[in-house]
Design a protein around this motif. Sequence first.
Motif, PDB file in Angstrom:
ATOM      1  N   ILE A   1       0.839  -1.207   0.000  1.00 30.72           N
ATOM      2  CA  ILE A   1       0.000   0.000   0.000  1.00 30.72           C
ATOM      3  C   ILE A   1       0.869   1.250   0.000  1.00 30.72           C
ATOM      4  O   ILE A   1       0.624   2.207  -0.756  1.00 30.72           O
ATOM      5  N   ASN A   2       1.884   1.256   0.847  1.00 32.03           N
ATOM      6  CA  ASN A   2       2.778   2.429   0.908  1.00 32.03           C
ATOM      7  C   ASN A   2       3.520   2.629  -0.411  1.00 32.03           C
ATOM      8  O   ASN A   2       3.688   3.768  -0.868  1.00 32.03           O
ATOM      9  N   ASP A   3       3.962   1.514  -1.012  1.00 28.81           N
ATOM     10  CA  ASP A   3       4.649   1.623  -2.310  1.00 28.81           C
ATOM     11  C   ASP A   3       3.703   2.165  -3.379  1.00 28.81           C
ATOM     12  O   ASP A   3       4.103   2.980  -4.228  1.00 28.81           O
ATOM     13  N   LEU A   4       2.449   1.696  -3.349  1.00 30.74           N
ATOM     14  CA  LEU A   4       1.471   2.157  -4.333  1.00 30.74           C
ATOM     15  C   LEU A   4       1.182   3.640  -4.154  1.00 30.74           C
ATOM     16  O   LEU A   4       1.084   4.393  -5.138  1.00 30.74           O
TER      17      LEU A   4
ATOM     18  N   TRP B   1       1.844   9.103  -6.249  1.00 29.52           N
ATOM     19  CA  TRP B   1       2.217  10.499  -6.023  1.00 29.52           C
ATOM     20  C   TRP B   1       3.314  10.943  -7.006  1.00 29.52           C
ATOM     21  O   TRP B   1       3.251  12.035  -7.567  1.00 29.52           O
ATOM     22  N   GLU B   2       4.303  10.057  -7.187  1.00 28.39           N
ATOM     23  CA  GLU B   2       5.428  10.421  -8.060  1.00 28.39           C
ATOM     24  C   GLU B   2       5.029  10.460  -9.536  1.00 28.39           C
ATOM     25  O   GLU B   2       5.682  11.127 -10.350  1.00 28.39           O
ATOM     26  N   ASN B   3       3.976   9.738  -9.896  1.00 24.31           N
ATOM     27  CA  ASN B   3       3.563   9.665 -11.302  1.00 24.31           C
ATOM     28  C   ASN B   3       2.162  10.245 -11.515  1.00 24.31           C
ATOM     29  O   ASN B   3       1.441   9.832 -12.430  1.00 24.31           O
TER      30      ASN B   3
END
Length: 680
Positions: A40-43, A48-50
């Motif tokens: 979840i944190n990675d997603l 956010w970055e993309n």
Amino acid sequence: MGISEQQLKVEKSYLKKVRKILEKIIEDSKKVVDYRSTQINDLKKFMWENLTEYTEAEYGTALYEMDNEVNMTNQKIADIDKYKSSYDSPYFAKIVFKDDLYQDEMPIYIGMKSVQENINFYVYDWRAPISSLFYNYELGQGKYEAPNGEITGELISKIQFKIENGEIIRCFNSEVNIDDDYLQEILSSASSDKMKNIVSTIQREQNTIIRNDKDKYLIVQGVAGSGKTSVALHRIAYLLYKNLDLNSNNILIFSPNDVFSDYISNVLPELGEENVLKSTFSDFALAFLKPYKRIENYSEFLERIYNKEQNDWEIEAIRYKMSDSFKLDIDKFIEEYIANITFKRDFKVNNYLFPSSYLKKLFLDRYKNFPLKERLEEMSEFISDECNIVGKQNKKTVLKFLNETTDITYNPFELYKKFLNSKNIIYNKPNKSKILYEDITGLIYIYFKVNGFPNYSHIKQVVIDEVQDYSVFQIDILKTIFKGSSFTLLGDINQTINPYHKYDTLEELSRIFQNSRYLELNKTYRSSEEIIDYTNKILNLSNVCAIRRNTNIPVDVKNVTEDLTKETIWEDIKTMNSQGIEKIAIITRGAKDAEVLYKKIEEGQNTIQLVSKVSGTVNKPIIVIPSYLSKGLEFDGVIACNNISKNYELDERNLYYVVCTRAQHKLSIYNEPERMLIKK
């Protein structure tokens, strides 16, 4: 009857095995939670970055997937909590069942939550179909409803356990429904601030109600101490287990007051379920009757009534507003009011003419099935379409004309006042800021007639506790609002404390809930035989079966002057404490008596609490509480502290009965009301 040393050794080994399996389940579940949390944190970071790379549709899909992951993770965390709570005491019973088809002797362990590894069940949830054998049958032939049909067989043995901190404290064979000694042990234990679950001691007649998922409407008459509320809560837990499409937000409980709501708040979490929605009738009505900041609740109504501050005409008005004819008269008034609505002018625009008589015909006939407020809105849409009128503002002009050419009012308060005036009843509005309890039902009904009944389609189960205190009118409104819902209605006509409304039997509710099932609970598990004998005489009852064994603690009746009350109460509290009685309620007739008494005896001690109409929590070992707030609660000991100058009167027998039936082990009565006991 105890078990052999060899059998005990086997059971200890099995307990150890189950706890090891639980440890592994908890550990594996934690790993899953950690993995999903990382995902979840990675997603979130990736999104956010993309952010600028996403189309609107792609971003919506990503959010949906993340929400699903969060929900599944939260469910896994909840499961871990449930397994942790089971770890110290994984099960409370074991049965051996030999089914007729395969002739296999199958050991079934029953607990609060199932324990499963791969396809092997080591503990069955108490709500599982096969677990019903434990509650419903003695040794011998038995049956249960499995998903693929009825399974019959023989119940060979029943064992009950008392397990604490992973150790078997007691383990014994039970040849009857629920072992009598174990039940007595549970009943003799001290009461607490919150209601306890009764999973390990559910009785057959209680189980019938809990597991009934065939009848849409259940009406339950249960004597004081029969476990009505416990049964209702365990029934909710069972339905949540049985129906995967049901969740806690689909269930609504109507309880008598906030004190009671707080008292029952632990049961469902103990059973591994989230608490459901709760309300009182007054709080529910407040959401619709917006102009007023306050609505008198049922407890405040009773305090006002029992203070007997009403004039004769006020008493008659209250009695009328609680009667069955009240709704019929309002319906007739609304019908006549609508029939007499007139349109003063014709509506003419361009070359189109709508005579006032035609407007009235539209209002009365074409849109007769619409709520009052929607009729003119529908008419304006119809007229606009007929005249080719377009644009929101132009349509609003049509609606404005229709409103101005009629003498209709949408104000439910004004309509209610007109209705009462037609009956020569004064509409009493104290301080012009609070609606009196007896006016809530009529007002909210007229509000719905004007605005339409709300649609709570997400509510699938409604539970009404203490239903005997609801008028037929109130029940009818709730039935109309929650028209698609199943209902469980629980009460006791002997505990009716509204002096202006009483059912002869709760079966009367079947005229509202057609095709309902009516059931009775006639055994009381709360009070000792001595207390039951005393309370039976208050209402001349003989059909109450006491389960708690004789405690040889008599019901004390004494005359006490106001000057001696303080010393006498503390002496009685000390005596009760020496007898192992910890949770004590000092119950007065009214709230003012409770406040005066509390100030007199409190003396700055931290062990005593005043429970008033604004207090929702009972958290001290000694409480002072008015009679009508004590309903539904139970205590180790009760001191019925009656004011000599303002004691219970003969027409308040039911209220006095409620007070005395709160006691489990000890009942002390100060200044017994005159001629209250009926001699057989």
